[in-house]
Design an enzyme around this catalytic site. Sequence first.
Site, PDB file in Angstrom:
ATOM      1  N   LYS A 213       0.819  -1.206   0.000  1.00  0.00           N
ATOM      2  CA  LYS A 213       0.000   0.000   0.000  1.00  0.00           C
ATOM      3  C   LYS A 213       0.860   1.267   0.000  1.00  0.00           C
ATOM      4  O   LYS A 213       0.650   2.196  -0.781  1.00  0.00           O
ATOM      5  CB  LYS A 213      -0.919  -0.037   1.226  1.00  0.00           C
ATOM      6  CG  LYS A 213      -1.629   1.241   1.530  1.00  0.00           C
ATOM      7  CD  LYS A 213      -2.666   1.531   0.474  1.00  0.00           C
ATOM      8  CE  LYS A 213      -3.210   2.925   0.592  1.00  0.00           C
ATOM      9  NZ  LYS A 213      -4.582   3.022   0.842  1.00  0.00           N
ATOM     10  N   ALA A 262       0.654  17.162 -14.914  1.00  0.00           N
ATOM     11  CA  ALA A 262       1.325  18.186 -14.110  1.00  0.00           C
ATOM     12  C   ALA A 262       0.281  19.149 -13.572  1.00  0.00           C
ATOM     13  O   ALA A 262      -0.787  19.317 -14.160  1.00  0.00           O
ATOM     14  CB  ALA A 262       2.331  18.929 -14.975  1.00  0.00           C
ATOM     15  N   CYS A 270      -4.469  10.982   1.408  1.00  0.00           N
ATOM     16  CA  CYS A 270      -3.697   9.732   1.357  1.00  0.00           C
ATOM     17  C   CYS A 270      -2.257   9.845   0.881  1.00  0.00           C
ATOM     18  O   CYS A 270      -1.352   9.342   1.535  1.00  0.00           O
ATOM     19  CB  CYS A 270      -4.434   8.726   0.484  1.00  0.00           C
ATOM     20  SG  CYS A 270      -6.084   8.429   1.074  1.00  0.00           S
ATOM     21  N   LYS A 273       0.051  11.700   3.301  1.00  0.00           N
ATOM     22  CA  LYS A 273       0.056  10.988   4.591  1.00  0.00           C
ATOM     23  C   LYS A 273       0.874   9.697   4.480  1.00  0.00           C
ATOM     24  O   LYS A 273       1.725   9.404   5.305  1.00  0.00           O
ATOM     25  CB  LYS A 273      -1.391  10.672   4.995  1.00  0.00           C
ATOM     26  CG  LYS A 273      -1.530   9.752   6.180  1.00  0.00           C
ATOM     27  CD  LYS A 273      -2.983   9.592   6.593  1.00  0.00           C
ATOM     28  CE  LYS A 273      -3.662   8.385   6.004  1.00  0.00           C
ATOM     29  NZ  LYS A 273      -3.454   7.101   6.603  1.00  0.00           N
ATOM     30  N   LYS A 330      -9.404  17.231  -5.732  1.00  0.00           N
ATOM     31  CA  LYS A 330      -9.506  16.730  -7.103  1.00  0.00           C
ATOM     32  C   LYS A 330     -10.980  16.770  -7.479  1.00  0.00           C
ATOM     33  O   LYS A 330     -11.839  16.926  -6.599  1.00  0.00           O
ATOM     34  CB  LYS A 330      -8.940  15.317  -7.236  1.00  0.00           C
ATOM     35  CG  LYS A 330      -9.719  14.261  -6.477  1.00  0.00           C
ATOM     36  CD  LYS A 330      -9.183  12.885  -6.805  1.00  0.00           C
ATOM     37  CE  LYS A 330      -9.986  11.813  -6.085  1.00  0.00           C
ATOM     38  NZ  LYS A 330      -9.529  10.476  -6.342  1.00  0.00           N
ATOM     39  N   ARG A 337      -9.198  18.105   2.089  1.00  0.00           N
ATOM     40  CA  ARG A 337      -7.999  17.808   2.874  1.00  0.00           C
ATOM     41  C   ARG A 337      -6.751  17.907   1.992  1.00  0.00           C
ATOM     42  O   ARG A 337      -6.715  17.313   0.917  1.00  0.00           O
ATOM     43  CB  ARG A 337      -8.113  16.407   3.503  1.00  0.00           C
ATOM     44  CG  ARG A 337      -9.045  16.397   4.713  1.00  0.00           C
ATOM     45  CD  ARG A 337      -9.238  15.021   5.261  1.00  0.00           C
ATOM     46  NE  ARG A 337     -10.001  14.177   4.336  1.00  0.00           N
ATOM     47  CZ  ARG A 337     -10.228  12.891   4.522  1.00  0.00           C
ATOM     48  NH1 ARG A 337      -9.746  12.289   5.583  1.00  0.00           N
ATOM     49  NH2 ARG A 337     -10.938  12.201   3.650  1.00  0.00           N
TER      50      ARG A 337
HETATM   51  C1  UGA Z   1      -5.097   7.626  -3.594  1.00  0.00           C
HETATM   52  C2  UGA Z   1      -4.726   6.416  -4.449  1.00  0.00           C
HETATM   53  O1  UGA Z   1      -4.863   6.750  -5.822  1.00  0.00           O
HETATM   54  C3  UGA Z   1      -5.627   5.220  -4.131  1.00  0.00           C
HETATM   55  O2  UGA Z   1      -5.217   4.078  -4.861  1.00  0.00           O
HETATM   56  C4  UGA Z   1      -5.532   4.928  -2.628  1.00  0.00           C
HETATM   57  O3  UGA Z   1      -6.375   3.857  -2.239  1.00  0.00           O
HETATM   58  C5  UGA Z   1      -5.933   6.167  -1.862  1.00  0.00           C
HETATM   59  O4  UGA Z   1      -5.057   7.252  -2.217  1.00  0.00           O
HETATM   60  C6  UGA Z   1      -5.808   5.845  -0.395  1.00  0.00           C
HETATM   61  O5  UGA Z   1      -4.672   5.607   0.050  1.00  0.00           O
HETATM   62  O6  UGA Z   1      -6.815   5.728   0.287  1.00  0.00           O
HETATM   63  P1  UGA Z   1      -7.008   9.496  -3.698  1.00  0.00           P
HETATM   64  O7  UGA Z   1      -6.382  10.106  -2.493  1.00  0.00           O
HETATM   65  O8  UGA Z   1      -8.475   9.349  -3.766  1.00  0.00           O
HETATM   66  O9  UGA Z   1      -6.406   8.026  -3.959  1.00  0.00           O
HETATM   67  O10 UGA Z   1      -6.548  10.433  -4.880  1.00  0.00           O
HETATM   68  P2  UGA Z   1      -5.896  10.298  -6.318  1.00  0.00           P
HETATM   69  O11 UGA Z   1      -6.947  10.153  -7.343  1.00  0.00           O
HETATM   70  O12 UGA Z   1      -4.784   9.317  -6.328  1.00  0.00           O
HETATM   71  O13 UGA Z   1      -5.288  11.778  -6.470  1.00  0.00           O
HETATM   72  C7  UGA Z   1      -4.374  12.302  -5.485  1.00  0.00           C
HETATM   73  C8  UGA Z   1      -3.923  13.682  -5.856  1.00  0.00           C
HETATM   74  O14 UGA Z   1      -2.990  13.626  -6.926  1.00  0.00           O
HETATM   75  C9  UGA Z   1      -5.017  14.651  -6.299  1.00  0.00           C
HETATM   76  O15 UGA Z   1      -4.818  15.907  -5.694  1.00  0.00           O
HETATM   77  C10 UGA Z   1      -4.827  14.763  -7.804  1.00  0.00           C
HETATM   78  O16 UGA Z   1      -5.224  16.003  -8.318  1.00  0.00           O
HETATM   79  C11 UGA Z   1      -3.309  14.594  -7.898  1.00  0.00           C
HETATM   80  N1  UGA Z   1      -2.870  14.103  -9.215  1.00  0.00           N
HETATM   81  C12 UGA Z   1      -3.233  12.861  -9.643  1.00  0.00           C
HETATM   82  C13 UGA Z   1      -2.059  14.913 -10.007  1.00  0.00           C
HETATM   83  O17 UGA Z   1      -1.698  16.050  -9.625  1.00  0.00           O
HETATM   84  N2  UGA Z   1      -1.649  14.435 -11.233  1.00  0.00           N
HETATM   85  C14 UGA Z   1      -2.008  13.200 -11.678  1.00  0.00           C
HETATM   86  O18 UGA Z   1      -1.587  12.838 -12.792  1.00  0.00           O
HETATM   87  C15 UGA Z   1      -2.819  12.398 -10.874  1.00  0.00           C
END
Ligand code: UGA
Length: 443
Positions: A213, A262, A270, A273, A330, A337
């Site tokens: 994880k 980007a 997550c 953290k 997002k 958060r």
């Molecule tokens: C993330 C992981 O993707 C999940 O697999 C995991 O289960 C989860 O954390 C967790 O540990 O519970 P999540 O926090 O919902 O999921 O968010 P993501 O969709 O991964 O996005 C995280 C951040 O990265 C967002 O702020 C998004 O805008 C940013 N991001 C994502 C980018 O800046 N560029 C990208 O190409 C993708």
Amino acid sequence: MKITVVGGGNVGLVSACCLADHGHQVALVEKDHVRLSALKRGRPPFYEPGLEDMLGKVLSDKTLVVTNELANTLPKSGITFVCVGTPSMRDGSQNLSQLSRAAKEIGGCLSAVKDFHIVVVRSSVLPGTAEGIVRRSLEKASGKVAGVDFGLAMQPEFLREGSAIYDSLNPERVIIGEFDKRSGDALEALYQAFYNGKAPIIRLPTSSAELVKYASNAFLATKISFINEIANLCEDISRADVAKIAECMGLDSRIGPKYLNAGLGFGGSCLRKDASALLDYSNRKGRPLNLVKEVLRVNDGRIRHLLKMLRHQLGNLRGKRIAILGLSFKPGTDDIREAPAIKLIRELLKLKAVIVAYDPAAISSARAELGDSIKYAGSASECIEKADCCVVATEWPEFKRLKPEDFLARMKRPIVIDGRRVYDHEQEAFSRKLRYVAIGLNL
Ligand code: UGA
């Protein structure tokens, strides 16, 4: 099968609903009174597409019951999933108090259970936690022996906010960390049936499952920080565009196209953290993950970078009216958060800028955090009204509906800083009529 789920947060509630929707008899145990009464009324305590409908359905089918009484429910079930929070402490390490409390209470209930009951840790925990603190608490409180009198396993979750139900029903992998073979066999059988053999199931020792994880989230964070560094470089190279670079990189199947957008950096509860907790763990182990440290440092620099772009366009920001499109970390969620937009707003307020913000879902969470220190608009077009500059902080699809003419007609100065690469700069009107500046783009 009769299943208990402890903790009605994102993971617990989504998993409980999906299992119940599949016909299992599930009891969801939630201790927080406010959350509990909302859940009983069929109201998820957070926004997740499709969840309210699913919760309503399983409650009315009576395949899900919501309760605060573990002692009444656990003995009637064969398996308990522990889905309590493991928040970060100030130094990045994990706060395991909720998990310890839950393990102690579960252990207390186990003492009266005659059958082989399986306890599965679904909270994100660092290697050694399930077989350490959780096992010790369960054994002490129950007077029983793990692996002999009851089963112990850990199953990391990979659900993304905003698509948690989809992810739960279509996992790319199911990782089962087993302390004892009997628990591994039972979980494998449960998931084989649940996914009809369509999801790869991998069985590992609990410590490896725990690390999967953290390694996964830290790697996703690494991809994002990497492309953000390339974006910075692109801004200094004539006619370079990070979106095109990422597209071409992503065509290489060894790299893949995902997590190469980007922007203002990763937010949410997550990635930061987990990367921080992994870093703290690696330091304590004497094997510091320097790469992860840099990933976090690069992410911390995203807001400073955007402030620099703003100053470059507007000079002194005092009294300037800045429209912020997007507040959630997002699209598809009301969660703020670690949201880059909120961090940016806090910095802008220190510089005495006037902020007007709009978000399709997160205004009330932002209001709870920022109060009346900023103005809230009722729509994207109202938000940009009379603004000196507009910053796109979250890539909600509806922001795409704003055309160059809208910015021109409504803003005091038509300056758009696209922090999430929402707009198509190749549309002539964007580059000709507006001052359009974007992360990773040198026009
Ligand atoms: C993330 C992981 O993707 C999940 O697999 C995991 O289960 C989860 O954390 C967790 O540990 O519970 P999540 O926090 O919902 O999921 O968010 P993501 O969709 O991964 O996005 C995280 C951040 O990265 C967002 O702020 C998004 O805008 C940013 N991001 C994502 C980018 O800046 N560029 C990208 O190409 C993708």
